[in-house]
Write an enzyme that holds these catalytic residues in place. Structure first.
Site, PDB file in Angstrom:
ATOM      1  N   TYR A 113      -0.817  -3.644  13.122  1.00  0.00           N
ATOM      2  CA  TYR A 113      -0.242  -4.719  11.977  1.00  0.00           C
ATOM      3  C   TYR A 113       0.932  -5.251  12.149  1.00  0.00           C
ATOM      4  O   TYR A 113       1.214  -6.385  12.027  1.00  0.00           O
ATOM      5  CB  TYR A 113       0.021  -3.541  10.847  1.00  0.00           C
ATOM      6  N   ASP A 171      -1.967  -4.790  -5.127  1.00  0.00           N
ATOM      7  CA  ASP A 171      -2.569  -3.608  -5.688  1.00  0.00           C
ATOM      8  C   ASP A 171      -2.087  -3.255  -6.945  1.00  0.00           C
ATOM      9  O   ASP A 171      -2.775  -3.142  -8.118  1.00  0.00           O
ATOM     10  CB  ASP A 171      -2.305  -2.388  -4.621  1.00  0.00           C
ATOM     11  N   GLY A 207      -8.290   3.584   0.631  1.00  0.00           N
ATOM     12  CA  GLY A 207      -8.056   2.139   0.663  1.00  0.00           C
ATOM     13  C   GLY A 207      -8.538   1.569  -0.685  1.00  0.00           C
ATOM     14  O   GLY A 207      -8.438   0.521  -0.859  1.00  0.00           O
ATOM     15  N   LEU A 208      -8.731   2.494  -1.596  1.00  0.00           N
ATOM     16  CA  LEU A 208      -9.010   1.943  -2.849  1.00  0.00           C
ATOM     17  C   LEU A 208      -7.737   1.963  -3.693  1.00  0.00           C
ATOM     18  O   LEU A 208      -7.773   1.711  -4.985  1.00  0.00           O
ATOM     19  CB  LEU A 208     -10.110   2.727  -3.674  1.00  0.00           C
TER      20      LEU A 208
HETATM   21  P1  ADP Z   1      -4.652   4.649  -1.204  1.00  0.00           P
HETATM   22  O1  ADP Z   1      -3.602   3.901  -2.207  1.00  0.00           O
HETATM   23  O2  ADP Z   1      -5.188   4.162  -0.400  1.00  0.00           O
HETATM   24  O3  ADP Z   1      -5.377   5.522  -2.052  1.00  0.00           O
HETATM   25  P2  ADP Z   1      -2.100   6.099  -0.253  1.00  0.00           P
HETATM   26  O4  ADP Z   1      -1.696   6.870   1.148  1.00  0.00           O
HETATM   27  O5  ADP Z   1      -1.285   4.588  -0.613  1.00  0.00           O
HETATM   28  O6  ADP Z   1      -3.634   5.814  -0.311  1.00  0.00           O
HETATM   29  O7  ADP Z   1      -1.958   6.769  -1.552  1.00  0.00           O
HETATM   30  C1  ADP Z   1      -2.452   8.066  -1.788  1.00  0.00           C
HETATM   31  C2  ADP Z   1      -1.294   9.028  -2.236  1.00  0.00           C
HETATM   32  O8  ADP Z   1      -1.175   8.820  -3.540  1.00  0.00           O
HETATM   33  C3  ADP Z   1      -1.852  10.563  -2.235  1.00  0.00           C
HETATM   34  O9  ADP Z   1      -1.738  11.006  -1.060  1.00  0.00           O
HETATM   35  C4  ADP Z   1      -0.872  11.246  -3.340  1.00  0.00           C
HETATM   36  O10 ADP Z   1       0.349  11.351  -2.691  1.00  0.00           O
HETATM   37  C5  ADP Z   1      -0.684  10.126  -4.183  1.00  0.00           C
HETATM   38  N1  ADP Z   1      -1.714  10.179  -5.483  1.00  0.00           N
HETATM   39  C6  ADP Z   1      -2.486   9.338  -5.873  1.00  0.00           C
HETATM   40  N2  ADP Z   1      -3.199   9.756  -7.037  1.00  0.00           N
HETATM   41  C7  ADP Z   1      -2.719  11.076  -7.144  1.00  0.00           C
HETATM   42  C8  ADP Z   1      -2.876  11.978  -8.396  1.00  0.00           C
HETATM   43  N3  ADP Z   1      -3.882  11.833  -9.287  1.00  0.00           N
HETATM   44  N4  ADP Z   1      -1.943  13.104  -8.198  1.00  0.00           N
HETATM   45  C9  ADP Z   1      -1.255  13.327  -7.106  1.00  0.00           C
HETATM   46  N5  ADP Z   1      -0.738  12.288  -6.280  1.00  0.00           N
HETATM   47  C10 ADP Z   1      -1.741  11.364  -6.094  1.00  0.00           C
HETATM   48 MG    MG Z   2      -2.039   2.813  -1.328  1.00  0.00          MG
END
Ligand code: ADP
Ligand code: MG
Length: 396
Positions: A232, A183, A135-136
């Site tokens: 939602y 975001d 959620g960050l």
């Molecule tokens: P949040 O935005 O709350 O962290 P999301 O589900 O929207 O959760 O996004 C998370 C996804 O973003 C991860 O599961 C991955 O697919 C992708 N992601 C984020 N950071 C990285 C990274 N450093 N390397 C690869 N994928 C990433």
């Molecule tokens: Mg996200």
């Protein structure tokens, strides 16, 4: 994240992976929303801050018409010929960088990136310390870091709000997640020691100073109630219904943010109680976000804490988007010394609380909340000590 150190390390990793030094290394932060929940799609105000957890992206040009992306986090590499990039995501982490590539190309930004650029291409390395899926907004941070890197390949500069819209489009159309603009906007436009009040309709924004002796402590309840998705959609329908009722009296109410508490007083009785309550949350939370920015501007932390407490109560009682674990986490926060304000942040039904805490109490605060939360729920929470940080930038 110490972005300078992380950038130097990623540059070395990039060299090992691809045999080339990067032309640049870029960083984009995660975020936390201080106040204004579910107000975005009502065209209202939110007030997030960028945090010192980030994704860094190192990029170099290629001449073989290939786009290759490596994630240090997953230790995986995904690559396509520039003229064979899949038109839609495949529910993989690589959707985020390739989504950004596709959106930039659709905008006509294709120097070295375009499908026709048989001589072009790029190698991109990514590393993030924003916890994934907590959620960050690690998703916005990877999108925006990628965007800066690919724009550098193309030799193009874009203003922050424009980059935010394009990154949001990548997430909406390519990844397939129906997120708002907050975001990506804060990842692009955040500033150190500041929150950012964002008008989600006009995309006008202004910074509000967070005193430097305050920490942002983020506590993850570690629960996400499974009905969250369905709720939602119900909430969005209820908000639509309230807007339609009010619009039938005042046609200028295009979005709920145009309505006032007085409108609800006057016409709320025409709505089912649940619809009235949802509308009351959104109308008052958008006003609270504006009031919170004003409180920060005049350094009135007592008012800010009060607004955060009211926001939590409104989210819990009127929007009915809290849960017992989040209520407990906020209650525990309220018992600790040094707390300025605490509330559940994010989409609701679990997730994280955001706590503004005096710096000298921040560690003890996190430890005490975590200990008591674990005692009462049996769940060990993650606690992140953060500070409001800069938005996306070139680091190396
Ligand atoms: P949040 O935005 O709350 O962290 P999301 O589900 O929207 O959760 O996004 C998370 C996804 O973003 C991860 O599961 C991955 O697919 C992708 N992601 C984020 N950071 C990285 C990274 N450093 N390397 C690869 N994928 C990433
Ligand atoms: Mg996200």
């Amino acid at each position: 994240m110490d972005t300078a150190k992380a950038a130097a390390e990623l540059a070395a990793t990039h060299q090992e992976q691809f045999g080339e030094a990067p032309i640049g290394v870029f960083a984009a932060p995660g975020r936390v929303n201080l106040i204004g929940e579910h107000t975005d799609y009502a065209g209202g105000f939110v007030m997030p801050a960028a945090i010192d957890f980030a994704t860094v992206a190192a990029v170099s040009r290629r001449m073989d018409g290939v786009a290759s992306v490596y994630s240090v986090n997953f230790d995986k590499r995904v690559e396509f010929a520039l003229d064979a990039v899949p038109p839609k995501g495949s529910h993989e982490w690589s959707d985020y960088p390739f989504g950004v590539l596709e959106v930039l190309r659709a905008e006509g930004i294709d120097g070295g990136l375009g499908a026709a650029a048989k001589q072009g291409g790029f190698s991109l390395s990514l590393f993030g310390d924003v916890p994934l899926g907590a959620g960050l907004s690690s998703s916005a941070s990877i999108e925006v870091a990628t965007m800066l890197a690919l724009l550098a390949v193309a030799g193009v500069e874009l203003p922050g709000p424009k980059m935010a819209l394009l990154a949001q489009r990548a997430e909406n159309t390519y990844v397939g997640a129906n997120c708002g603009i907050m975001d990506q906007f804060i990842a692009c436009c955040g500033k150190r020691d500041s929150a950012l009040l964002l008008d989600c309709r006009s995309l006008e924004s202004k910074l509000a100073p967070i005193p430097t002796n305050l920490s942002l402590v983020i506590c993850n309840t570690m629960v996400k109630h499974s009905h969250a998705g369905g709720e939602y959609n119900t909430r969005r329908a209820e908000v639509e219904q309230a807007t339609a009722t009010l619009r039938s009296h005042r046609p200028e109410i295009a979005l709920l943010r145009d309505a006032t508490p007085a409108d609800l007083e006057q016409w709320g009785h025409e709505m089912p109680l649940n619809v009235l309550k949802r509308a009351r949350h959104i109308i008052t939370d958008s006003l609270r976000a504006e009031a919170a920015a004003a409180a920060l501007e005049r350094g009135d932390l007592e008012a800010l804490g009060q607004l955060m407490a009211e926001a939590h109560a409104s989210y819990r009682d009127d929007f009915e988007a809290s849960c017992p674990e989040a209520d407990l986490m906020v209650e525990l926060a309220n018992q600790q010394p040094g707390l300025v304000g605490a509330r559940l942040t994010g989409g609701g039904f679990g997730g994280c609380t955001v706590n503004l805490v005096e710096e000298q109490h921040a560690r003890a605060f996190g430890d005490a909340v975590a200990k008591a939360y674990e005692q009462q729920t049996g769940i060990k929470p993650d606690v992140f000590q953060c500070h409001a940080s800069d938005g996306a930038k070139k680091v190396l």
